[in-house]
Write an enzyme that holds these catalytic residues in place. Sequence first.
Site, mmCIF file in Angstrom:
data_model
loop_
_atom_site.group_PDB
_atom_site.id
_atom_site.type_symbol
_atom_site.label_atom_id
_atom_site.label_comp_id
_atom_site.label_asym_id
_atom_site.label_seq_id
_atom_site.Cartn_x
_atom_site.Cartn_y
_atom_site.Cartn_z
ATOM 1 N N SER A 81 1.001 -1.048 0.166
ATOM 2 C CA SER A 81 -0.052 -0.257 0.018
ATOM 3 C C SER A 81 1.082 1.295 0.027
ATOM 4 C CB SER A 81 -0.742 0.096 1.182
ATOM 5 O OG SER A 81 -1.944 -1.123 1.328
ATOM 6 N N HIS A 100 -0.465 4.133 4.165
ATOM 7 C CA HIS A 100 -0.879 4.988 2.807
ATOM 8 C C HIS A 100 -0.290 6.401 3.026
ATOM 9 C CE1 HIS A 100 -4.952 2.241 2.720
ATOM 10 N NE2 HIS A 100 -3.816 1.471 2.581
#
Length: 323
Positions: free
Chosen positions: A180, A232
């Site tokens: 991610s 993220h």
Amino acid sequence: MASNGGEEKSRVAAGYGGGGYGYGGYEGRDDRKWWPWLVPTVIVACIAVFIVEMYVNNCPKHGSALGGCVAGFLRRFSFQPLRENPLLGPSSATLQKMGALDWNKVVHQHQGWRLISCIWLHAGLIHLVVNMLSLLFIGIRLEQQFGFVRIGAIYLLSGFGGSVLSALFLRNNYISVGASGALFGLLGSMLSELIMNWTTYSNKAAAIITLLFIIAINLAIGILPHADNFAHIGGFVTGFLLGFVLLARPQFGWMERHELPQTNQPPKYKAYQYVLWVVAFVLLLVGFVVSLVMLFKGKNGNDGCHWCHYLNCVPTSKWKCNT
């Protein structure tokens, strides 16, 4: 298990442009195109690692207190019970054994290599497929436009940056895996590339609004359970700064210098591009140094920021965040 599992981003990002990196209407000429091979290689490597995960997991042999193995016909490659891992994958113990991000092991057992190894692991088949589709749609276009060296550097450094921030806020007894951070780094670099090369794009407003909308959606997905939004955010910020450093384009005048008199040769880059390069490089260097020092000194971000966990997961009547 805080597996970085909110990567539906690429299904939206796939609509950026036709055959190239055309989301902003890039107007440059003589723009070299590279043949993408790094991104497909990374995808193959992640699939291979997942196969090894399932081989090591060997659900029929080790069993589970939460039920029988899923897809038992796969024998030792069958999945853990859905109550244990709804993403169709191995147990948390297997992921931890193979290098998942674990705050205690990184800080107290000096296993800093987990900041890199966790990028190549995935919590389940669903997690793997979504991440690899994201990488396919985002990464191929970027590699075609900028080449494997720059995109490879952004991918790996963004994944590392995401791991560092994730580790700083990772709670005890939680692990994190997945690409991610690296994928959000590619999204961040797309935004900074648009800003860095602002004068070379047509339809600028539509381009930046579209990209910001996609980024906002994917950060919102990160507040769901089992999605590591700190990875993220860390990956996005790292990729955003790296985009200023690595993805600058020459201005039009320099690209057409052969048609101009020798006395009127323009500089390759504009002044604002040099300023953005220096500022981004300094912020990147300082950010990595400060974050790594805090991490290996045993600092946990949750101790000094009691509301930060809401950036990672917002509890509702539909789900809890401590599962």
